[in-house]
Design an enzyme around this catalytic site. Structure first.
Site, PDB file in Angstrom:
ATOM      1  N   CYS A  24      40.035  31.779  39.065  1.00  0.00           N
ATOM      2  CA  CYS A  24      38.982  31.061  38.739  1.00  0.00           C
ATOM      3  C   CYS A  24      39.786  30.283  37.611  1.00  0.00           C
ATOM      4  O   CYS A  24      41.335  30.445  37.790  1.00  0.00           O
ATOM      5  CB  CYS A  24      38.227  32.066  38.052  1.00  0.00           C
ATOM      6  SG  CYS A  24      38.756  32.491  37.076  1.00  0.00           S
ATOM      7  N   ALA A  25      39.348  28.925  36.779  1.00  0.00           N
ATOM      8  CA  ALA A  25      39.981  28.017  36.026  1.00  0.00           C
ATOM      9  C   ALA A  25      40.776  29.129  34.797  1.00  0.00           C
ATOM     10  O   ALA A  25      42.254  28.450  35.137  1.00  0.00           O
ATOM     11  CB  ALA A  25      38.888  27.530  35.122  1.00  0.00           C
TER      12      ALA A  25
END
Length: 102
Positions: A8-9
């Site tokens: 994810c980010a």
């Protein structure tokens, strides 16, 4: 052993999902290793992965990661509802299905 990698980010929200998936994996008869990372650190972990699952917030990277890693491992975006509800059981089951299909 099966290696599942979530990205994810920042790697933080997927870490929570990893915990839920690890709880679900305790009932399995095989060893399952689940890791979470940020996109920036992906190259450190992807070499050992059997499947790469992207958090919905980085779904825009799916095509790039598919081109780079898709010939070697399944690369998919986690279902938004399963991710939002942190349904570790369902995401784990899906990841294992993807590994078996490859």
């Amino acid at each position: 052993m099966k290696n599942i990698l979530l990205v994810c980010a920042a790697g933080m929200s997927t870490s929570m999902l990893v915990n839920k998936m690890e709880e679900a994996a305790k009932d399995k008869s095989e060893e399952i290793v689940i890791n979470a990372t940020s996109g920036g650190d992906l190259k450190k972990y992807v070499g050992n992965a059997d499947v790469l699952l992207l958090g919905p917030q980085v779904s825009y990277l799916h095509e790039d990661y598919q081109k780079e890693y898709g010939d070697r491992i399944p690369v998919e975006v986690i279902n938004t509802v399963d991710y939002g509800t942190m349904n570790g059981q369902k995401v784990l089951g899906w990841a294992l299905e993807l590994i078996e299909k490859k």
